[in-house]
Write a protein that holds these residues in place. Structure first.
Motif, PDB file in Angstrom:
ATOM      1  N   ARG A 197      24.404 -17.234  -3.473  1.00  0.00           N
ATOM      2  CA  ARG A 197      23.127 -17.950  -3.482  1.00  0.00           C
ATOM      3  C   ARG A 197      21.986 -16.967  -3.235  1.00  0.00           C
ATOM      4  N   TRP A 198      20.849 -17.262  -3.875  1.00  0.00           N
ATOM      5  CA  TRP A 198      19.688 -16.398  -3.715  1.00  0.00           C
ATOM      6  C   TRP A 198      18.959 -16.712  -2.417  1.00  0.00           C
ATOM      7  N   ARG A 199      18.430 -15.640  -1.805  1.00  0.00           N
ATOM      8  CA  ARG A 199      17.654 -15.723  -0.573  1.00  0.00           C
ATOM      9  C   ARG A 199      16.429 -14.826  -0.716  1.00  0.00           C
ATOM     10  N   PRO A 200      15.404 -15.014   0.117  1.00  0.00           N
ATOM     11  CA  PRO A 200      14.267 -14.083   0.078  1.00  0.00           C
ATOM     12  C   PRO A 200      14.733 -12.659   0.322  1.00  0.00           C
ATOM     13  N   GLY A 201      14.190 -11.713  -0.439  1.00  0.00           N
ATOM     14  CA  GLY A 201      14.597 -10.320  -0.338  1.00  0.00           C
ATOM     15  C   GLY A 201      13.744  -9.520   0.640  1.00  0.00           C
ATOM     16  N   ALA A 202      14.228  -8.325   0.945  1.00  0.00           N
ATOM     17  CA  ALA A 202      13.561  -7.468   1.933  1.00  0.00           C
ATOM     18  C   ALA A 202      12.160  -7.065   1.500  1.00  0.00           C
ATOM     19  N   ALA A 203      11.937  -6.945   0.196  1.00  0.00           N
ATOM     20  CA  ALA A 203      10.621  -6.507  -0.280  1.00  0.00           C
ATOM     21  C   ALA A 203       9.525  -7.516   0.066  1.00  0.00           C
ATOM     22  N   LEU A 204       9.878  -8.783   0.177  1.00  0.00           N
ATOM     23  CA  LEU A 204       8.880  -9.779   0.556  1.00  0.00           C
ATOM     24  C   LEU A 204       8.344  -9.494   1.955  1.00  0.00           C
ATOM     25  N   ALA A 205       9.278  -9.194   2.881  1.00  0.00           N
ATOM     26  CA  ALA A 205       8.853  -8.885   4.248  1.00  0.00           C
ATOM     27  C   ALA A 205       8.049  -7.595   4.291  1.00  0.00           C
ATOM     28  N   GLU A 206       8.459  -6.615   3.472  1.00  0.00           N
ATOM     29  CA  GLU A 206       7.739  -5.343   3.460  1.00  0.00           C
ATOM     30  C   GLU A 206       6.317  -5.528   2.929  1.00  0.00           C
ATOM     31  N   LEU A 207       6.180  -6.314   1.874  1.00  0.00           N
ATOM     32  CA  LEU A 207       4.857  -6.552   1.300  1.00  0.00           C
ATOM     33  C   LEU A 207       3.973  -7.345   2.261  1.00  0.00           C
ATOM     34  N   ALA A 208       4.568  -8.355   2.882  1.00  0.00           N
ATOM     35  CA  ALA A 208       3.797  -9.160   3.827  1.00  0.00           C
ATOM     36  C   ALA A 208       3.440  -8.355   5.064  1.00  0.00           C
ATOM     37  N   GLY A 209       4.383  -7.542   5.521  1.00  0.00           N
ATOM     38  CA  GLY A 209       4.137  -6.762   6.728  1.00  0.00           C
ATOM     39  C   GLY A 209       3.122  -5.662   6.534  1.00  0.00           C
TER      40      GLY A 209
ATOM     41  N   ASP B 112      10.234  17.930   2.137  1.00  0.00           N
ATOM     42  CA  ASP B 112      11.330  16.975   2.016  1.00  0.00           C
ATOM     43  C   ASP B 112      10.691  15.601   1.810  1.00  0.00           C
ATOM     44  N   THR B 113      10.323  15.314   0.584  1.00  0.00           N
ATOM     45  CA  THR B 113       9.584  14.094   0.287  1.00  0.00           C
ATOM     46  C   THR B 113      10.536  12.908   0.191  1.00  0.00           C
ATOM     47  N   VAL B 114      10.272  11.873   1.006  1.00  0.00           N
ATOM     48  CA  VAL B 114      11.008  10.611   0.949  1.00  0.00           C
ATOM     49  C   VAL B 114       9.973   9.524   0.636  1.00  0.00           C
ATOM     50  N   PRO B 115       9.956   8.993  -0.571  1.00  0.00           N
ATOM     51  CA  PRO B 115       8.945   7.990  -0.929  1.00  0.00           C
ATOM     52  C   PRO B 115       9.043   6.735  -0.065  1.00  0.00           C
ATOM     53  N   ILE B 116       7.914   6.115   0.206  1.00  0.00           N
ATOM     54  CA  ILE B 116       7.900   4.849   0.936  1.00  0.00           C
ATOM     55  C   ILE B 116       8.694   3.807   0.147  1.00  0.00           C
ATOM     56  N   GLY B 117       9.514   3.064   0.854  1.00  0.00           N
ATOM     57  CA  GLY B 117      10.371   2.068   0.228  1.00  0.00           C
ATOM     58  C   GLY B 117      11.768   2.565  -0.061  1.00  0.00           C
ATOM     59  N   THR B 118      12.000   3.872   0.084  1.00  0.00           N
ATOM     60  CA  THR B 118      13.334   4.431  -0.157  1.00  0.00           C
ATOM     61  C   THR B 118      14.326   3.870   0.856  1.00  0.00           C
ATOM     62  N   ARG B 119      15.463   3.431   0.358  1.00  0.00           N
ATOM     63  CA  ARG B 119      16.540   2.937   1.218  1.00  0.00           C
ATOM     64  C   ARG B 119      17.625   4.008   1.293  1.00  0.00           C
ATOM     65  N   LEU B 120      17.997   4.377   2.496  1.00  0.00           N
ATOM     66  CA  LEU B 120      19.012   5.401   2.714  1.00  0.00           C
ATOM     67  C   LEU B 120      20.150   4.821   3.540  1.00  0.00           C
ATOM     68  N   PRO B 121      21.360   5.313   3.340  1.00  0.00           N
ATOM     69  CA  PRO B 121      22.473   4.841   4.165  1.00  0.00           C
ATOM     70  C   PRO B 121      22.307   5.305   5.609  1.00  0.00           C
ATOM     71  N   MET B 122      22.964   4.617   6.514  1.00  0.00           N
ATOM     72  CA  MET B 122      22.888   4.957   7.940  1.00  0.00           C
ATOM     73  C   MET B 122      24.011   5.900   8.340  1.00  0.00           C
TER      74      MET B 122
END
Length: 233
Positions: free
Chosen positions: A61-73, A122-132
């Motif tokens: 099932r679809w749910r709100p995605g992380a980008a919505l929170a990032e844009l709102a925040g 060492d450029t990491v663009p905003i919004g980049t998702r990296l593993p932990m």
């Protein structure tokens, strides 16, 4: 469907977002809530998923995605407001690339940066998702995460529980060529008013310039920057 902007595809996409925001839904439910044809609803939902505005859970099932929170925040987030003041100063002190990361499950997201004007970076663009699973920022965010997250991360990480214990004891983390060959970094936790770790601030750059013990060089500056971020929240 709600108000019309005169741009059909935009209005339909907004209708899909609003429908999913009310409650997670599958394709049949999405069609029922939006009155969109099945093919149209599916095409829009998949497109929004690609842009991380929607996400699909294990149940499909679809749910709100992380980008919505990032844009709102981005408009009202006090941490980002604080970062705009603190990160450039840390960049000027170190002469290296500076990043701010938040944890999202078992990933970390770069939410703010400050880059030196020239030289090898060492450029990491905003919004980049990296593993932990590697890097000093990952160690910091994992060290103060809940036990379930720690166990999930450590299973595949280049570091173990002993490293996380040392990070908590020392108050900062470093890495050399873990996330990317030739790159070293040092990170410190950023806390909110309740002392909960909400982010990691990092300095990173070429190993040949930073050295193999970046913590010895920059840890105190990172800790001072983390305190400055907390004080501005």
């Amino acid at each position: 469907m709600g108000q019309s902007s005169g741009i059909g595809v935009l209005d339909k996409a907004v209708a899909v977002l609003e429908a999913v925001a009310k409650e997670p839904c599958g394709l049949a439910e999405l069609c029922a809530r939006t009155d969109l044809p099945r093919a149209t609803a599916h095409r829009l939902a998949v497109g929004l998923e690609v842009h991380r505005l929607l996400r699909r859970g294990p149940d499909g099932r679809w749910r709100p995605g992380a980008a919505l929170a990032e844009l709102a925040g981005g408009a009202t987030d006090p941490l980002l407001d604080a970062a705009n003041s603190v990160l450039p100063r840390l960049r000027d002190i170190t002469g290296e690339s500076v990043q701010l990361y938040r944890r999202d499950g078992t990933q970390r997201i770069c939410i703010a940066t400050a880059e030196p004007p020239s030289g090898l970076r060492d450029t990491v663009p905003i919004g980049t998702r990296l593993p932990m699973t590697a890097g000093s920022g990952a160690k910091v965010l994992t060290a103060w995460a809940d036990q379930a997250t720690q166990r999930a991360v450590v299973t595949d990480a280049v570091f173990g529980e002993r490293t996380l214990l040392e990070v908590r004891r020392r108050g900062w983390a470093q890495s050399v060529a873990e996330r990317e060959p030739g790159v070293a970094s040092v990170s410190a936790p950023v806390r909110d008013s309740t002392s909960t770790v909400i982010a990691a601030v990092s300095v990173s750059g070429p190993v040949e310039r930073i050295g193999r013990r970046p913590g010895a060089r920059w840890a105190q500056d990172l800790l001072a920057a983390a305190d400055a971020l907390q004080n501005r929240l």
